[in-house]
Write a protein that holds these residues in place. Structure first.
Motif, PDB file in Angstrom:
ATOM      1  N   ARG A   1       0.853  -1.150   0.051  1.00  0.00           N
ATOM      2  CA  ARG A   1      -0.040  -0.109  -0.053  1.00  0.00           C
ATOM      3  C   ARG A   1       0.982   1.290  -0.036  1.00  0.00           C
ATOM      4  O   ARG A   1       1.793   1.342   0.479  1.00  0.00           O
ATOM      5  CB  ARG A   1      -0.963  -0.098   1.065  1.00  0.00           C
ATOM      6  CG  ARG A   1      -2.064  -1.000   1.308  1.00  0.00           C
ATOM      7  CD  ARG A   1      -2.571  -1.219   2.461  1.00  0.00           C
ATOM      8  NE  ARG A   1      -3.547  -0.040   2.773  1.00  0.00           N
ATOM      9  CZ  ARG A   1      -3.802   0.321   3.792  1.00  0.00           C
ATOM     10  NH1 ARG A   1      -3.789  -0.745   5.008  1.00  0.00           N
ATOM     11  NH2 ARG A   1      -4.524   1.320   4.398  1.00  0.00           N
ATOM     12  N   PHE A   2       0.240   2.396  -0.594  1.00  0.00           N
ATOM     13  CA  PHE A   2       0.991   3.557  -0.495  1.00  0.00           C
ATOM     14  C   PHE A   2       0.073   4.718  -0.602  1.00  0.00           C
ATOM     15  O   PHE A   2      -1.272   4.417  -0.827  1.00  0.00           O
ATOM     16  CB  PHE A   2       1.908   3.676  -1.842  1.00  0.00           C
ATOM     17  CG  PHE A   2       1.057   3.860  -3.030  1.00  0.00           C
ATOM     18  CD1 PHE A   2       0.705   4.944  -3.512  1.00  0.00           C
ATOM     19  CD2 PHE A   2       1.095   2.620  -3.895  1.00  0.00           C
ATOM     20  CE1 PHE A   2       0.189   4.996  -4.870  1.00  0.00           C
ATOM     21  CE2 PHE A   2       0.353   2.642  -4.786  1.00  0.00           C
ATOM     22  CZ  PHE A   2       0.054   3.926  -5.742  1.00  0.00           C
ATOM     23  N   CYS A   3       0.219   5.614   0.058  1.00  0.00           N
ATOM     24  CA  CYS A   3      -0.752   7.007  -0.084  1.00  0.00           C
ATOM     25  C   CYS A   3       0.049   8.137  -0.162  1.00  0.00           C
ATOM     26  O   CYS A   3       1.363   8.485   0.387  1.00  0.00           O
ATOM     27  CB  CYS A   3      -1.564   7.067   1.167  1.00  0.00           C
ATOM     28  SG  CYS A   3      -0.642   7.578   2.654  1.00  0.00           S
ATOM     29  N   TYR A   4      -0.480   9.189  -0.644  1.00  0.00           N
ATOM     30  CA  TYR A   4       0.017  10.657  -0.823  1.00  0.00           C
ATOM     31  C   TYR A   4      -0.811  11.571  -0.023  1.00  0.00           C
ATOM     32  O   TYR A   4      -2.328  11.575  -0.110  1.00  0.00           O
ATOM     33  CB  TYR A   4      -0.024  11.082  -2.292  1.00  0.00           C
ATOM     34  CG  TYR A   4       1.163  10.636  -3.195  1.00  0.00           C
ATOM     35  CD1 TYR A   4       2.132  11.361  -3.956  1.00  0.00           C
ATOM     36  CD2 TYR A   4       1.173   8.973  -3.249  1.00  0.00           C
ATOM     37  CE1 TYR A   4       3.011  10.542  -4.677  1.00  0.00           C
ATOM     38  CE2 TYR A   4       2.316   8.743  -3.986  1.00  0.00           C
ATOM     39  CZ  TYR A   4       3.143   9.327  -4.611  1.00  0.00           C
ATOM     40  OH  TYR A   4       4.014   8.890  -5.815  1.00  0.00           O
ATOM     41  N   PHE A   5      -0.209  12.341   0.643  1.00  0.00           N
ATOM     42  CA  PHE A   5      -1.026  13.260   1.610  1.00  0.00           C
ATOM     43  C   PHE A   5      -1.364  14.535   0.955  1.00  0.00           C
ATOM     44  O   PHE A   5      -0.690  15.017   0.091  1.00  0.00           O
ATOM     45  CB  PHE A   5      -0.452  13.591   3.050  1.00  0.00           C
ATOM     46  CG  PHE A   5      -0.480  12.015   3.957  1.00  0.00           C
ATOM     47  CD1 PHE A   5      -1.488  11.989   4.508  1.00  0.00           C
ATOM     48  CD2 PHE A   5       0.675  11.589   4.069  1.00  0.00           C
ATOM     49  CE1 PHE A   5      -1.662  10.841   5.306  1.00  0.00           C
ATOM     50  CE2 PHE A   5       0.743  10.403   4.785  1.00  0.00           C
ATOM     51  CZ  PHE A   5      -0.401  10.102   5.367  1.00  0.00           C
ATOM     52  N   GLU A   6      -2.565  15.207   1.056  1.00  0.00           N
ATOM     53  CA  GLU A   6      -3.175  16.396   0.283  1.00  0.00           C
ATOM     54  C   GLU A   6      -1.951  17.496   1.087  1.00  0.00           C
ATOM     55  O   GLU A   6      -1.294  17.494   2.060  1.00  0.00           O
ATOM     56  CB  GLU A   6      -4.131  16.783   1.130  1.00  0.00           C
ATOM     57  CG  GLU A   6      -4.885  18.220   0.499  1.00  0.00           C
ATOM     58  CD  GLU A   6      -5.292  17.917  -1.118  1.00  0.00           C
ATOM     59  OE1 GLU A   6      -4.627  18.763  -1.713  1.00  0.00           O
ATOM     60  OE2 GLU A   6      -5.979  17.251  -1.419  1.00  0.00           O
TER      61      GLU A   6
ATOM     62  N   THR B   1       6.221  20.364  -2.297  1.00  0.00           N
ATOM     63  CA  THR B   1       6.392  18.890  -2.369  1.00  0.00           C
ATOM     64  C   THR B   1       5.410  17.922  -1.553  1.00  0.00           C
ATOM     65  O   THR B   1       5.228  18.052  -0.532  1.00  0.00           O
ATOM     66  CB  THR B   1       8.018  18.439  -1.984  1.00  0.00           C
ATOM     67  OG1 THR B   1       8.655  19.270  -2.416  1.00  0.00           O
ATOM     68  CG2 THR B   1       8.084  16.869  -2.095  1.00  0.00           C
ATOM     69  N   VAL B   2       4.850  16.768  -2.045  1.00  0.00           N
ATOM     70  CA  VAL B   2       3.804  16.149  -1.293  1.00  0.00           C
ATOM     71  C   VAL B   2       4.718  14.980  -0.516  1.00  0.00           C
ATOM     72  O   VAL B   2       5.753  14.613  -1.058  1.00  0.00           O
ATOM     73  CB  VAL B   2       2.951  15.369  -2.584  1.00  0.00           C
ATOM     74  CG1 VAL B   2       2.065  14.449  -2.020  1.00  0.00           C
ATOM     75  CG2 VAL B   2       2.302  16.404  -3.344  1.00  0.00           C
ATOM     76  N   ILE B   3       3.946  14.683   0.393  1.00  0.00           N
ATOM     77  CA  ILE B   3       4.360  13.433   1.366  1.00  0.00           C
ATOM     78  C   ILE B   3       3.869  12.244   0.973  1.00  0.00           C
ATOM     79  O   ILE B   3       2.404  12.028   0.944  1.00  0.00           O
ATOM     80  CB  ILE B   3       4.107  13.726   3.001  1.00  0.00           C
ATOM     81  CG1 ILE B   3       4.679  15.141   3.396  1.00  0.00           C
ATOM     82  CG2 ILE B   3       4.634  12.455   3.765  1.00  0.00           C
ATOM     83  CD1 ILE B   3       6.134  15.243   3.292  1.00  0.00           C
ATOM     84  N   GLU B   4       4.684  11.111   0.439  1.00  0.00           N
ATOM     85  CA  GLU B   4       3.999   9.774   0.500  1.00  0.00           C
ATOM     86  C   GLU B   4       4.394   8.952   1.707  1.00  0.00           C
ATOM     87  O   GLU B   4       5.463   9.208   1.972  1.00  0.00           O
ATOM     88  CB  GLU B   4       4.603   9.219  -1.065  1.00  0.00           C
ATOM     89  CG  GLU B   4       4.376   7.878  -1.133  1.00  0.00           C
ATOM     90  CD  GLU B   4       4.887   7.046  -2.132  1.00  0.00           C
ATOM     91  OE1 GLU B   4       4.636   5.932  -2.439  1.00  0.00           O
ATOM     92  OE2 GLU B   4       5.820   7.656  -2.772  1.00  0.00           O
TER      93      GLU B   4
END
Length: 173
Positions: free
Chosen positions: A127-132, A139-142
């Protein structure tokens, strides 16, 4: 070091031409590259809706830091597509890896972090996710689960870079 996520493990670039991007990094001595022309994503949701986003990706290590290159392959909704449409190429995200994905995700959510996109590669331990990032542009946090096969692959990529002599610079996966 983040008290929530741990250490940064990956820098993710969104690129227009993944082949040219790999050549750029190779010219700086970073490799070998492990390149998937079309990443097989088990499921992918963008802002709560299923998305058909298709990407190509390549990874290599520079020391313990993994560099990821991502190229959009279709118009499926995603944060990667948003980045490109906003005129972006270059660093799009930094990633933290964990073997305790659900606990870290739950803690991040309890602190107000909202997931903008999420998916899975290679089964439930991928699983992975990217935060708003709307409240803090940039830069986005994954967050990525490395408790399964993905973690083993990432370790093989790191080990391949340790004493790499420049041979076989791009390896298709």
């Amino acid at each position: 070091m983040s008290t929530l996520f741990g250490k940064i493990c990956q820098i993710g670039y969104v690129v227009q031409d993944i082949e040219a991007a790999m050549q750029h990094w190779l010219s700086m001595g970073v490799g070998p590259w492990f390149h998937a022309e079309n990443v097989n994503i088990d499921y992918f949701n963008y802002r709560g809706q299923a998305s058909s986003a298709l990407i190509g990706a390549a990874v290599a290590n520079s020391g313990d830091m993994q560099i990821e290159l991502i190229q959009m392959k279709n118009d499926g909704p995603s944060m990667w597509k948003e980045f490109v449409e906003a005129g972006g190429t270059g660093i799009q995200h930094i990633a933290y890896w964990t073997k305790d994905y659900q606990a870290v995700l739950d803690r991040a959510r309890s602190l107000g972090h909202k997931v903008a996109q999420e998916g899975q590669i290679g089964g439930p331990t991928g699983r992975f996710c990217y935060f708003e990032s709307a409240s803090t542009p940039g830069t986005v946090i994954e967050l990525s689960d490395i408790s399964g096969p993905k973690g083993q692959i990432f370790e093989q990529v790191r080990l391949a870079a340790l004493n790499w002599d420049g041979t076989n610079p791009i390896r298709k996966v």
